[in-house]
Design a protein around this motif. Sequence first.
Motif, PDB file in Angstrom:
ATOM      1  N   ILE A 246     -14.507  -7.442  -3.807  1.00 19.84           N
ATOM      2  CA  ILE A 246     -13.926  -6.256  -3.163  1.00 19.84           C
ATOM      3  C   ILE A 246     -13.813  -5.140  -4.189  1.00 19.84           C
ATOM      4  N   MET A 247     -14.480  -4.004  -3.913  1.00 24.45           N
ATOM      5  CA  MET A 247     -14.330  -2.810  -4.733  1.00 24.45           C
ATOM      6  C   MET A 247     -13.135  -2.030  -4.185  1.00 24.45           C
ATOM      7  N   MET A 248     -11.987  -2.215  -4.798  1.00 26.14           N
ATOM      8  CA  MET A 248     -10.753  -1.637  -4.269  1.00 26.14           C
ATOM      9  C   MET A 248     -10.734  -0.121  -4.476  1.00 26.14           C
ATOM     10  N   PRO A 249     -10.543   0.655  -3.399  1.00 29.11           N
ATOM     11  CA  PRO A 249     -10.467   2.111  -3.562  1.00 29.11           C
ATOM     12  C   PRO A 249      -9.178   2.506  -4.275  1.00 29.11           C
ATOM     13  N   PRO A 250      -9.193   3.608  -5.019  1.00 27.23           N
ATOM     14  CA  PRO A 250      -7.980   4.011  -5.750  1.00 27.23           C
ATOM     15  C   PRO A 250      -6.842   4.446  -4.836  1.00 27.23           C
ATOM     16  N   ALA A 251      -7.138   4.755  -3.587  1.00 30.66           N
ATOM     17  CA  ALA A 251      -6.089   5.150  -2.642  1.00 30.66           C
ATOM     18  C   ALA A 251      -6.495   4.717  -1.236  1.00 30.66           C
ATOM     19  N   GLY A 252      -5.495   4.387  -0.419  1.00 27.61           N
ATOM     20  CA  GLY A 252      -5.747   4.083   0.987  1.00 27.61           C
ATOM     21  C   GLY A 252      -6.287   2.695   1.259  1.00 27.61           C
ATOM     22  N   GLN A 253      -6.154   1.771   0.309  1.00 28.23           N
ATOM     23  CA  GLN A 253      -6.681   0.425   0.546  1.00 28.23           C
ATOM     24  C   GLN A 253      -5.849  -0.297   1.616  1.00 28.23           C
ATOM     25  N   GLN A 254      -6.521  -1.126   2.426  1.00 31.79           N
ATOM     26  CA  GLN A 254      -5.854  -1.862   3.497  1.00 31.79           C
ATOM     27  C   GLN A 254      -5.948  -3.372   3.331  1.00 31.79           C
ATOM     28  N   TRP A 255      -6.557  -3.820   2.253  1.00 31.81           N
ATOM     29  CA  TRP A 255      -6.808  -5.246   2.097  1.00 31.81           C
ATOM     30  C   TRP A 255      -5.526  -6.060   1.909  1.00 31.81           C
ATOM     31  N   THR A 256      -4.612  -5.570   1.078  1.00 32.92           N
ATOM     32  CA  THR A 256      -3.432  -6.376   0.760  1.00 32.92           C
ATOM     33  C   THR A 256      -2.525  -6.585   1.974  1.00 32.92           C
ATOM     34  N   SER A 257      -2.634  -5.701   2.974  1.00 32.80           N
ATOM     35  CA  SER A 257      -1.816  -5.846   4.184  1.00 32.80           C
ATOM     36  C   SER A 257      -2.596  -6.435   5.349  1.00 32.80           C
ATOM     37  N   SER A 258      -3.810  -6.887   5.077  1.00 31.52           N
ATOM     38  CA  SER A 258      -4.669  -7.411   6.136  1.00 31.52           C
ATOM     39  C   SER A 258      -4.424  -8.896   6.346  1.00 31.52           C
ATOM     40  N   PRO A 259      -4.966  -9.478   7.417  1.00 35.92           N
ATOM     41  CA  PRO A 259      -4.845 -10.935   7.623  1.00 35.92           C
ATOM     42  C   PRO A 259      -5.495 -11.765   6.524  1.00 35.92           C
ATOM     43  N   LEU A 260      -6.315 -11.134   5.677  1.00 36.73           N
ATOM     44  CA  LEU A 260      -6.956 -11.847   4.571  1.00 36.73           C
ATOM     45  C   LEU A 260      -6.257 -11.573   3.244  1.00 36.73           C
ATOM     46  N   GLY A 261      -5.106 -10.893   3.280  1.00 36.24           N
ATOM     47  CA  GLY A 261      -4.426 -10.489   2.059  1.00 36.24           C
ATOM     48  C   GLY A 261      -4.023 -11.643   1.162  1.00 36.24           C
ATOM     49  N   ASP A 262      -3.729 -12.819   1.755  1.00 36.14           N
ATOM     50  CA  ASP A 262      -3.305 -13.963   0.942  1.00 36.14           C
ATOM     51  C   ASP A 262      -4.425 -14.529   0.078  1.00 36.14           C
ATOM     52  N   MET A 263      -5.671 -14.154   0.360  1.00 42.21           N
ATOM     53  CA  MET A 263      -6.799 -14.647  -0.428  1.00 42.21           C
ATOM     54  C   MET A 263      -6.990 -13.851  -1.717  1.00 42.21           C
ATOM     55  N   LEU A 264      -6.406 -12.657  -1.797  1.00 39.19           N
ATOM     56  CA  LEU A 264      -6.641 -11.755  -2.907  1.00 39.19           C
ATOM     57  C   LEU A 264      -5.828 -12.158  -4.139  1.00 39.19           C
ATOM     58  N   PRO A 265      -6.324 -11.813  -5.331  1.00 39.14           N
ATOM     59  CA  PRO A 265      -5.573 -12.124  -6.552  1.00 39.14           C
ATOM     60  C   PRO A 265      -4.435 -11.143  -6.818  1.00 39.14           C
ATOM     61  N   VAL A 266      -4.345 -10.060  -6.045  1.00 40.02           N
ATOM     62  CA  VAL A 266      -3.300  -9.055  -6.260  1.00 40.02           C
ATOM     63  C   VAL A 266      -2.584  -8.765  -4.950  1.00 40.02           C
ATOM     64  N   THR A 267      -1.354  -8.284  -5.096  1.00 39.26           N
ATOM     65  CA  THR A 267      -0.597  -7.776  -3.956  1.00 39.26           C
ATOM     66  C   THR A 267      -0.521  -6.255  -4.079  1.00 39.26           C
ATOM     67  N   LYS A 268       0.016  -5.630  -3.054  1.00 38.96           N
ATOM     68  CA  LYS A 268       0.101  -4.172  -3.052  1.00 38.96           C
ATOM     69  C   LYS A 268       0.935  -3.656  -4.212  1.00 38.96           C
ATOM     70  N   THR A 269       2.015  -4.348  -4.527  1.00 32.79           N
ATOM     71  CA  THR A 269       2.907  -3.894  -5.600  1.00 32.79           C
ATOM     72  C   THR A 269       2.321  -4.106  -6.990  1.00 32.79           C
ATOM     73  N   GLN A 270       1.248  -4.874  -7.088  1.00 30.12           N
ATOM     74  CA  GLN A 270       0.626  -5.145  -8.388  1.00 30.12           C
ATOM     75  C   GLN A 270      -0.529  -4.191  -8.693  1.00 30.12           C
ATOM     76  N   LEU A 271      -0.747  -3.203  -7.834  1.00 34.37           N
ATOM     77  CA  LEU A 271      -1.786  -2.206  -8.048  1.00 34.37           C
ATOM     78  C   LEU A 271      -1.174  -0.984  -8.727  1.00 34.37           C
ATOM     79  N   ARG A 272      -1.743  -0.598  -9.849  1.00 36.44           N
ATOM     80  CA  ARG A 272      -1.211   0.537 -10.618  1.00 36.44           C
ATOM     81  C   ARG A 272      -2.320   1.555 -10.831  1.00 36.44           C
ATOM     82  N   ALA A 273      -2.044   2.812 -10.497  1.00 38.82           N
ATOM     83  CA  ALA A 273      -3.054   3.862 -10.564  1.00 38.82           C
ATOM     84  C   ALA A 273      -3.364   4.233 -12.005  1.00 38.82           C
ATOM     85  N   LEU A 274      -4.650   4.453 -12.292  1.00 41.13           N
ATOM     86  CA  LEU A 274      -5.116   4.930 -13.591  1.00 41.13           C
ATOM     87  C   LEU A 274      -6.029   6.133 -13.368  1.00 41.13           C
ATOM     88  N   HIS A 275      -5.999   7.057 -14.293  1.00 35.04           N
ATOM     89  CA  HIS A 275      -6.939   8.183 -14.262  1.00 35.04           C
ATOM     90  C   HIS A 275      -7.469   8.352 -15.678  1.00 35.04           C
TER      91      HIS A 275
END
Length: 791
Positions: A246-275
Amino acid sequence: MPGIPVNKIKSLFLIVMVSLLCLGGQVFAQLDTVEILLEPSDLGIEGVVRRGTWTPLRVTLLSNGAEHRTVLCRWRYEDADGDTVVAQREVTLQPQVEQTIWLYGHPPLTQSGKKPFVVDVIDKESGKQLDREVQVPKEVVTPLTSVIGVLGRSGGMMGLERYRNQRGQTFIAPGQREPYITQHENFEIIASLQFDRLPDRWFGLSLFDTLIWLPQNGGSPNDARVNDAMLMGLREWVERGGHLVIMMPPAGQQWTSSPLGDMLPVTKTQLRALHEKPPTHLLGWPRAGRELIEIDMLALDVNPDDEQISVIAKDRKQNPLIATKMYGFGRVTVSGMDLSSPTLRMMNLQPPRYDSIWNKIIGWQTPLYDPNYIKEEIDAGRINGQRNTADLSRFIPSLITMKNTTGPALLLALLVFAVYWVIAGPVSFFALKAKRKHKFSWLVFTGVIGIFIAVAWGGAYMMRPTDAQVSHFSILDINTSTDEVHSHSWFSLYLPTFGDVKIELAPDQTIDINRNTISAPGVEVREIKSAFLDPQTYEVKASSPHVATVPFRSTTKTLEADYFGVLNEKQNGLEEPWMTPTANLKLDSEMYPYGTLKNNFTFPLRDVVFIYAKGDGEMPVVWRLDKSDKKWFAGETITISDPAALKMVIQARNDYKNRSFKLEGFLGKLFDGRRGDGGMFGGLPQQNTAQQRRFSADRMTQMIEMMSFYTMLPPPDFRSKGQNPVTIFQRPIGRKFDITDWLSQRRLIVIGYVDNESLPMPLTVDGEVIPSNGMTVVRWSHMLKKPEEAE
């Protein structure tokens, strides 16, 4: 002017009424039809089919009637024995509404690209055919080809195109492009896939080794058009060994809240923005005239205490950018960098030659050269462009062939014919001549024929096998965290009967959760004319192909089965439970495992090898069981310590200019030992009866170990000099062996071999368990926690 006679008026009126009635009947008949709406891209994945691989078929039906109607939608194709498989699915159609269903089939390894598939729809109640379509695949790729799917659209291929052959129109065989100069296997990319067009069963995704999701037009798992069956199909595909990136977009991602979210190595709160500017050690430097500019990325602050999660790439500031998580026997990788972003493409980055970003994500060891550099090196004679191929999976047919069911009978037939020829010919002639009884020649000849007919029939009856049996070769993968297993088997089933028999896999599983498969694609890559003389038809439920009623002719049929579940308990169809080995392991201060392992099987494992993967992008280490007999006996407890003298890395990287395979780790030594294998004919590995000889146990072990980590095999010896061609290794029927993905997490992997034991999956034939015997490759995985958490 005289009027028209009344009789003529009545006649004209009758003709008009009859014509209207006939026309109305045709109109009503048309309104009662069902149409099949089929596009070339509906067969396979966007029109691509791989021989010997489960294939989806997307069928749209339109009912022109005024009422609901139950129909059977059917896909007809031939299996490896020439019998016709009817994969069907029942559906209730709504009037005037287009409805889409998925059918699934398993074309044989010998499937021709020109051979059409037939789709029809029949009324369930009357059996009347309502419509019929014929479809030919847009493209049929060989079993020598890997396929990567891309959900979404990118202006480029995110750097993946650089791994493909850069020399253009060089072909080994129809539909098979030559592999990239530093790889063993070519791969195809199917891009612009849509989430809402994914198959609704996991085996519909069998074409893919890796599936990549992009933010641009990739769809969303939360889309209302993506139903639960599609999501479950994707989940089960990963669970059985698939790799979702999964190429996670820097904003507006829906994966962590999806029915497949438990398969991911990260949760929504573990995503930190970088520029920041992109990491050049991962993505490379811009070409001349371009410069690095800052981009939006995400740091993945994963849970460091979760042994199932591993960080495989960081930036220079140690921000984790790519993380992966095991799910079942597959994995899900999330990248905080969108490699398909227009900003990255605009920079035109030149990827590093060694250890590039895709090597880290997928596990390849391939050095990545610029196409111009490759051309210069070939012209200068420093890269060898000649290829010789070796098939690592070619031993499988010889292990499951039941020669004992035909060999004795054939020998008897030859012996009887020889004796018959001698007696009916010279013996009877000279005997009658000596006694001057020539007039009885035809009588004696007829009598001899009758006697030998009786002998032949009687001998065949007495020698025919009377017991059903299964001869198999299987892979058994065991997850100690869940006690779940994933078992894949190729087997020959012999039944001394004529007629239809019901073959069922995992009969104790309810139909709503039984996603196991059984099919007959064969094990011969090259077409061999071995079809039955009386081809028959049998039906398979397309959505649940774990059961089939198959015609038998008192002979063998080769089948392939895939099972996911448990084996450590009694269940219908299982000859004996396969108990999970147990471990009491900890990690020392240097993060190496120590402790004990116990073999809970009722039989020994031979040629045991241990692979310890440290995770977090570090190279795994390998050692063999330090015993002279190389066996781990039933009930035996062995001790794992720090075998420094025996340990070696699984693969040692170098610059590939002055190579010595013996210095390239465990896989390099295996590679060096098998470089003499090979031989090609028409682009496919040669397979004939002369080559279907018995392989030594050591040779098979080496081939299996190479296929188990095929993705990270050392590159071919493309720098070799002289006239000898470069050996590349292929796996036409061995794709299921690859467990390279297991090496991304901290775990101990044990590989061993079991001879002459039962089938490691629950299988019944007409409700009965059939005695089975064969070889099983056991791969056992045990996750390891950090020292402070180890018990």
